[in-house]
Motif scaffolding. Structure first.
Motif, mmCIF file in Angstrom:
data_model
loop_
_atom_site.group_PDB
_atom_site.id
_atom_site.type_symbol
_atom_site.label_atom_id
_atom_site.label_comp_id
_atom_site.label_asym_id
_atom_site.label_seq_id
_atom_site.Cartn_x
_atom_site.Cartn_y
_atom_site.Cartn_z
ATOM 1 N N SER A 106 -0.185 4.479 -22.445
ATOM 2 C CA SER A 106 -1.445 3.761 -22.281
ATOM 3 C C SER A 106 -1.200 2.356 -21.740
ATOM 4 N N GLY A 107 -2.002 1.959 -20.748
ATOM 5 C CA GLY A 107 -1.900 0.610 -20.204
ATOM 6 C C GLY A 107 -0.951 0.474 -19.041
ATOM 7 N N LEU A 108 -0.326 1.587 -18.611
ATOM 8 C CA LEU A 108 0.614 1.534 -17.492
ATOM 9 C C LEU A 108 0.010 2.263 -16.300
ATOM 10 N N ARG A 109 -0.027 1.588 -15.147
ATOM 11 C CA ARG A 109 -0.584 2.177 -13.929
ATOM 12 C C ARG A 109 0.561 2.673 -13.047
ATOM 13 N N LEU A 110 0.584 3.980 -12.757
ATOM 14 C CA LEU A 110 1.605 4.544 -11.891
ATOM 15 C C LEU A 110 1.192 4.383 -10.434
ATOM 16 N N ILE A 111 2.097 3.816 -9.628
ATOM 17 C CA ILE A 111 1.829 3.603 -8.204
ATOM 18 C C ILE A 111 2.800 4.471 -7.406
ATOM 19 N N LYS A 112 2.261 5.356 -6.609
ATOM 20 C CA LYS A 112 3.090 6.272 -5.820
ATOM 21 C C LYS A 112 3.693 5.534 -4.630
ATOM 22 N N VAL A 113 5.013 5.682 -4.446
ATOM 23 C CA VAL A 113 5.683 5.031 -3.315
ATOM 24 C C VAL A 113 6.584 6.025 -2.596
ATOM 25 N N ASP A 114 6.653 5.888 -1.278
ATOM 26 C CA ASP A 114 7.542 6.701 -0.451
ATOM 27 C C ASP A 114 8.519 5.846 0.331
ATOM 28 N N THR A 115 8.168 4.565 0.539
ATOM 29 C CA THR A 115 9.014 3.684 1.340
ATOM 30 C C THR A 115 8.985 2.265 0.762
ATOM 31 N N LEU A 116 9.980 1.477 1.156
ATOM 32 C CA LEU A 116 10.006 0.063 0.781
ATOM 33 C C LEU A 116 8.783 -0.642 1.338
ATOM 34 N N ASP A 117 8.425 -0.362 2.568
ATOM 35 C CA ASP A 117 7.257 -0.984 3.173
ATOM 36 C C ASP A 117 5.992 -0.658 2.377
ATOM 37 N N GLY A 118 5.876 0.590 1.923
ATOM 38 C CA GLY A 118 4.719 0.971 1.121
ATOM 39 C C GLY A 118 4.665 0.212 -0.199
ATOM 40 N N ALA A 119 5.839 0.007 -0.819
ATOM 41 C CA ALA A 119 5.887 -0.752 -2.069
ATOM 42 C C ALA A 119 5.477 -2.201 -1.845
ATOM 43 N N LEU A 120 5.897 -2.781 -0.727
ATOM 44 C CA LEU A 120 5.523 -4.166 -0.416
ATOM 45 C C LEU A 120 4.014 -4.288 -0.184
ATOM 46 N N LYS A 121 3.426 -3.296 0.475
ATOM 47 C CA LYS A 121 1.981 -3.312 0.676
ATOM 48 C C LYS A 121 1.250 -3.179 -0.658
ATOM 49 N N ALA A 122 1.783 -2.349 -1.564
ATOM 50 C CA ALA A 122 1.169 -2.202 -2.883
ATOM 51 C C ALA A 122 1.234 -3.514 -3.663
ATOM 52 N N LEU A 123 2.334 -4.247 -3.535
ATOM 53 C CA LEU A 123 2.427 -5.552 -4.199
ATOM 54 C C LEU A 123 1.384 -6.513 -3.638
ATOM 55 N N GLY A 124 1.127 -6.428 -2.348
ATOM 56 C CA GLY A 124 0.079 -7.261 -1.757
ATOM 57 C C GLY A 124 -1.284 -6.936 -2.362
ATOM 58 N N GLN A 125 -1.553 -5.659 -2.616
ATOM 59 C CA GLN A 125 -2.821 -5.266 -3.240
ATOM 60 C C GLN A 125 -2.892 -5.733 -4.690
ATOM 61 N N ILE A 126 -1.749 -5.701 -5.381
ATOM 62 C CA ILE A 126 -1.720 -6.199 -6.768
ATOM 63 C C ILE A 126 -2.015 -7.690 -6.791
ATOM 64 N N ARG A 127 -1.407 -8.454 -5.871
ATOM 65 C CA ARG A 127 -1.656 -9.902 -5.817
ATOM 66 C C ARG A 127 -3.128 -10.198 -5.529
ATOM 67 N N ALA A 128 -3.738 -9.348 -4.717
ATOM 68 C CA ALA A 128 -5.141 -9.563 -4.346
ATOM 69 C C ALA A 128 -6.117 -8.998 -5.371
#
Length: 353
Positions: free
Chosen positions: A319-341
């Motif tokens: 509970s309280g943990l959000r799973l983020i699907k990643v396939d590439t480093l670039d995808g993970a960096l984009k997801a971090l941008g969405q988290i910051r925003a």
């Protein structure tokens, strides 16, 4: 009644004493790749020769604790483990293949860990546009072979018998010019001294006596040569008692965060796992169900999950943990941008299917 009672007691005693061929996995410690290894304050990732920037938040790699190769749990311990969410019980041979000692398993894990660090550096620097070169190294050392204790995984092979080495295939060519029992002289840069631009003073010569190959009448030294990378500046990743390839993604993210002025996490607690190759592709790992528990226990809100692990991870997400699907480093960096925003709804999520 007495006979039945005695039989029940005997069965209970047998279940406590009976040893079964299983291995148990449980959540291990997590390490913030942006922080320190331990109380000494030594950074997990240190970069010299290039400007770095302050970071906040967490980018935690996760681990799994595994019982030793010689440990044999009782039947009761295994039954209890099957009932617990924070213990994973698997056949012993799944973790320690038949005939493999604990020392050999640890050596393999250490070599995979070193390889994952190299790929993590290559992926991160390529993502940022830095030049990445190649070098010939000792990829692995055969346990019990002539090179054990003399050459080590990660050692850079500069020359063999004075002949400069520029390709991994050259190593075998030079060694097989000898007869079994003859000496081969390796000029190496030990892994501990390997930096962006090692000098002649960092080189050392190591003599290895060849032996006969088990499958042919030729000389061998018991190493597997491979190709690693050279970098325009020095990146050190230092962690003790950690093995395997699964921290690659989080190491890459930590390196990128330190080399860019953007604070990638925006102060958030992000954890994750996943292998990574030189091009930044993220691959699956083992023990995902234990790693999500370790991440949540450490305080993580988001967990980067390789897409091939999503189905398993989604079955018992804490509970309280959000799973983020990643396939590439670039995808993970984009997801971090969405988290910051604060755009959680746009994050690529794992599903059970």
């Amino acid at each position: 009644m007495l006979a039945a009672t005695l039989l029940l007691i005997a069965l209970l005693c047998a279940s406590v004493l009976m040893k079964v061929p299983y291995t148990q996995l449980s959540p291990g410690p997590t390490y913030n790749t942006l922080g320190a290894q331990d109380k000494s304050g030594t950074p997990v990732i240190s970069i010299s020769g290039q400007q770095t920037y302050p970071t906040t938040g967490h980018l935690n790699m996760t681990t799994v604790q595994v019982t030793g190769a010689t440990y044999q749990p009782s039947l009761v311990s295994v039954l209890v483990g099957w009932l617990r969410d924070d213990v994973l019980v698997v056949p012993h041979d799944n973790i320690y293949p038949q005939g493999q000692t604990e020392q050999q398993s640890e050596q393999q894990n250490a070599e995979e860990f070193a390889s994952s660090q190299d790929s993590a550096k290559a992926a991160a620097l390529t993502q940022l546009g830095y030049p990445v070169g190649n070098e010939v190294i000792v990829s692995s050392v055969v346990a019990g072979g002539p090179s054990e204790g003399r050459l080590h995984a990660g050692d850079r092979i500069v020359a063999v018998d004075g002949t400069a080495i520029t390709d991994a295939a050259q190593v075998a060519k030079q060694v097989t010019q000898h007869k079994p029992g003859e000496n081969v002289v390796f000029t190496i840069v030990p892994h501990a001294k390997d930096g962006a631009n090692p000098s002649a003073a960092d080189q050392s010569q190591v003599t290895v006596t060849t032996t006969k190959a088990p499958d042919a009448d030729r000389a061998m030294v018991g190493i597997l040569p491979g190709v690693a990378h050279t970098y325009p500046f020095k990146i050190d990743i230092g962690l003790q008692d950690v093995g395997g390839p699964s921290a690659g993604l989080m190491f890459s993210l930590g390196i990128v965060d330190k080399l860019t002025p953007t604070d990638l996490t925006g102060g958030q607690f992000v954890a994750g796992t996943g292998t990574i190759d030189d091009s930044g592709k993220v691959g699956p790992i083992g023990g995902i169900s234990m790693k999500v528990i370790a991440a949540r226990d450490a305080g993580a809100r988001y967990f980067f999950t390789p897409s091939d692990n999503c189905a398993e991870a989604s079955k018992n997400t804490p509970s309280g943990l959000r799973l983020i699907k990643v396939d590439t480093l670039d995808g993970a960096l984009k997801a971090l941008g969405q988290i910051r925003a604060g755009q959680d709804a746009a994050l690529p999520s794992c599903t059970t299917s």
